[in-house]
Design an enzyme around this catalytic site. Structure first.
Site, PDB file in Angstrom:
ATOM      1  N   TYR A 124       0.813  -1.223   0.000  1.00 16.18           N
ATOM      2  CA  TYR A 124       0.000   0.000   0.000  1.00 16.18           C
ATOM      3  C   TYR A 124       0.842   1.267   0.000  1.00 16.18           C
ATOM      4  O   TYR A 124       0.297   2.367   0.049  1.00 16.18           O
ATOM      5  CB  TYR A 124      -0.933   0.011   1.212  1.00 16.18           C
ATOM      6  CG  TYR A 124      -2.042  -0.989   1.074  1.00 16.18           C
ATOM      7  CD1 TYR A 124      -1.745  -2.348   1.042  1.00 16.18           C
ATOM      8  CD2 TYR A 124      -3.351  -0.591   0.947  1.00 16.18           C
ATOM      9  CE1 TYR A 124      -2.733  -3.280   0.892  1.00 16.18           C
ATOM     10  CE2 TYR A 124      -4.358  -1.531   0.802  1.00 16.18           C
ATOM     11  CZ  TYR A 124      -4.041  -2.867   0.771  1.00 16.18           C
ATOM     12  OH  TYR A 124      -5.027  -3.796   0.616  1.00 16.18           O
ATOM     13  N   LYS A 191       3.037 -14.794   4.904  1.00 18.55           N
ATOM     14  CA  LYS A 191       3.254 -15.750   3.812  1.00 18.55           C
ATOM     15  C   LYS A 191       4.766 -15.913   3.669  1.00 18.55           C
ATOM     16  O   LYS A 191       5.346 -15.741   2.585  1.00 18.55           O
ATOM     17  CB  LYS A 191       2.599 -15.202   2.529  1.00 18.55           C
ATOM     18  CG  LYS A 191       2.560 -16.157   1.366  1.00 18.55           C
ATOM     19  CD  LYS A 191       1.448 -17.182   1.445  1.00 18.55           C
ATOM     20  CE  LYS A 191       1.549 -18.152   0.283  1.00 18.55           C
ATOM     21  NZ  LYS A 191       0.616 -19.281   0.387  1.00 18.55           N
ATOM     22  N   ASP A 224      -3.135 -18.154   3.884  1.00 19.75           N
ATOM     23  CA  ASP A 224      -4.177 -18.985   3.257  1.00 19.75           C
ATOM     24  C   ASP A 224      -4.739 -19.996   4.258  1.00 19.75           C
ATOM     25  O   ASP A 224      -5.950 -20.196   4.362  1.00 19.75           O
ATOM     26  CB  ASP A 224      -3.648 -19.679   1.982  1.00 19.75           C
ATOM     27  CG  ASP A 224      -2.217 -20.169   2.101  1.00 19.75           C
ATOM     28  OD1 ASP A 224      -1.496 -19.685   2.989  1.00 19.75           O
ATOM     29  OD2 ASP A 224      -1.810 -21.036   1.317  1.00 19.75           O
ATOM     30  N   ASP A 248      -6.191  -6.071   5.294  1.00 22.15           N
ATOM     31  CA  ASP A 248      -7.313  -5.550   4.513  1.00 22.15           C
ATOM     32  C   ASP A 248      -8.284  -6.684   4.189  1.00 22.15           C
ATOM     33  O   ASP A 248      -9.491  -6.592   4.404  1.00 22.15           O
ATOM     34  CB  ASP A 248      -6.744  -4.930   3.222  1.00 22.15           C
ATOM     35  CG  ASP A 248      -7.760  -4.060   2.503  1.00 22.15           C
ATOM     36  OD1 ASP A 248      -8.881  -3.892   3.020  1.00 22.15           O
ATOM     37  OD2 ASP A 248      -7.424  -3.538   1.420  1.00 22.15           O
TER      38      ASP A 248
END
Ligand code: NAD
Length: 360
Positions: A124, A191, A224, A248
């Site tokens: 971002y 991740k 995930d 987000d």
């Protein structure tokens, strides 16, 4: 002594839900001196600027702001005022609680989750290079010179940067939040198996900071897997801390788990200022009709009370909102099982019902 608070009513449904919220907060008996400021399209019309310096000055002076939603006009070249506010005031932590309110239609029961989202960096930061541009080709050729993995020449590029400073700050905030709010577990979401350096750094920092807080349990989950776990065993989770993009996505997921935007408050916290606002937008189709649900903004007001140390008042506001929603009589139409607009209470009437419950 009255608390001095910047109040940004916003636009669309903002002024109506802000007014209901102001009245509920005042009904707690706590005194406020509201410094009302306009931003967004309203300020553009009156002052020629979507984010006048006076708004930032007011928040810097008061340290606390309560904010209604602001429309981001599409295709006009205006950057989001919401993002600009967070960046200008360095509001590095975005806190989004997701809690089940009996009476709100939702797929899950008994959800009580807190997402702590890093608000300043990650994808971002806006460092991007468009496909085919000369600058982009230069960036790609540098990457291809320095990296064994090659980027195709036609690629568009968005830079993900994660720093130890921001990771430390957000993870420490999550642990402090857990302690102050009597939570038991912090989960770091990442991740790092794929992004070994950026997310790997975040994860390493999280493990290091966790050692400073032995009284709080700590674990980590790959993003995930986290999504699947939330669907299967949400009761196993408590406070979740993560970089911007995952925050987000996951905070919308948890908002959906408790029935959507109507009851989803949030806080944006910095070292010297904090802004409390509902997650929902300006819902232009409901504007001016006295039919928008004020709960998310009132619950954002309760988060503000908690931030100020007014814990009892915060609890009473939250309990009053919960009990009015559970009864399902004096609620806006979106909270009714039949969603019948003609039978729903108005925004101000729902505010009145919450005030009566506070005092009752
Ligand atoms: P939105 O949240 O305004 O609306 C999404 C859906 O939820 C609509 O169907 C709307 O009618 C409904 N809804 C939202 N809040 C409601 C409430 N309190 N009561 C009843 N129904 C409600 O999202 P959007 O349509 O994507 O965005 C509209 C505008 O708001 C855009 O300009 C967007 O940029 C802006 N926005 C601002 C913020 C903010 O100020 N923090 C956040 C999100 C969107």
């Amino acid at each position: 002594m009255a608390y001095q608070v910047t109040l940004i009513p916003g636009d669309g449904i903002g002024p109506e839900v802000s007014e209901a919220t102001r009245r509920v907060l005042e009904a707690t008996g706590i005194s406020f001196e509201w410094d009302v400021q306009e931003a967004g399209v309203t300020a553009l019309e009156t002052r020629g600027d979507v984010l006048p310096e006076a708004v930032l000055d007011s928040i810097r002076k008061n340290g606390v702001a309560l904010k209604g939603p602001l429309t981001t006009p599409l295709g006009t070249g205006f950057r989001s005022v919401n993002v600009a506010l967070r960046h200008s005031l360095q509001l590095y932590a975005n806190i989004r609680p997701a809690r089940t309110y009996p009476g709100v239609r939702s797929v899950f029961d008994n959800i009580d989750l807190i997402t702590v989202r890093e608000n300043m960096e990650d994808l971002y930061a806006g460092v991007e290079f468009d496909t085919g541009q000369a600058d982009t080709k230069e960036v790609i050729s540098t990457i291809n010179r320095l990296s064994t993995r090659k980027v195709p020449e036609s690629a568009a590029i968005s830079i993900k940067s994660i720093t130890p400073e921001n990771s430390t700050r957000i993870v420490r905030y999550a642990f402090d939040y857990a302690i102050k709010n009597e939570r038991k577990l912090v989960t770091a979401v990442h991740k790092a198996n794929i992004m070994k350096f950026s997310d790997g750094l975040f994860l390493k920092v999280a493990h290091d900071i966790a050692k400073e807080f032995p009284q709080i349990e700590f674990n980590d989950r790959i993003v995930d897997n986290m999504c699947m776990q939330l669907m299967q065993r949400p009761e196993d989770y408590d406070v979740m801390v993560m970089p911007n993009l995952y925050g987000d996505v996951l905070s919308d997921l948890t908002a959906g788990m408790v029935g959507g935007l109507g009851v989803a408050p949030s806080a944006n916290i910095g070292e010297t200022a904090a802004i409390f606002e509902p997650i929902h937008g300006s819902a232009p189709s409901h504007a001016g009709k006295n039919e928008a649900n004020p709960s998310a903004m009132i619950l954002s007001g309760a988060m503000m009370l908690r931030h100020m140390g007014e814990l009892q008042a915060a609890k009473v506001v939250e309990e009053s909102v919960a009990s009015i929603i559970a009864e399902g009589e004096q609620v806006t139409y979106d909270l009714r099982p039949d969603r019948d607009r003609s039978k729903g209470a108005g925004t101000s009437a729902m505010g009145d019902a919450i005030i009566a419950r506070l005092n009752g």
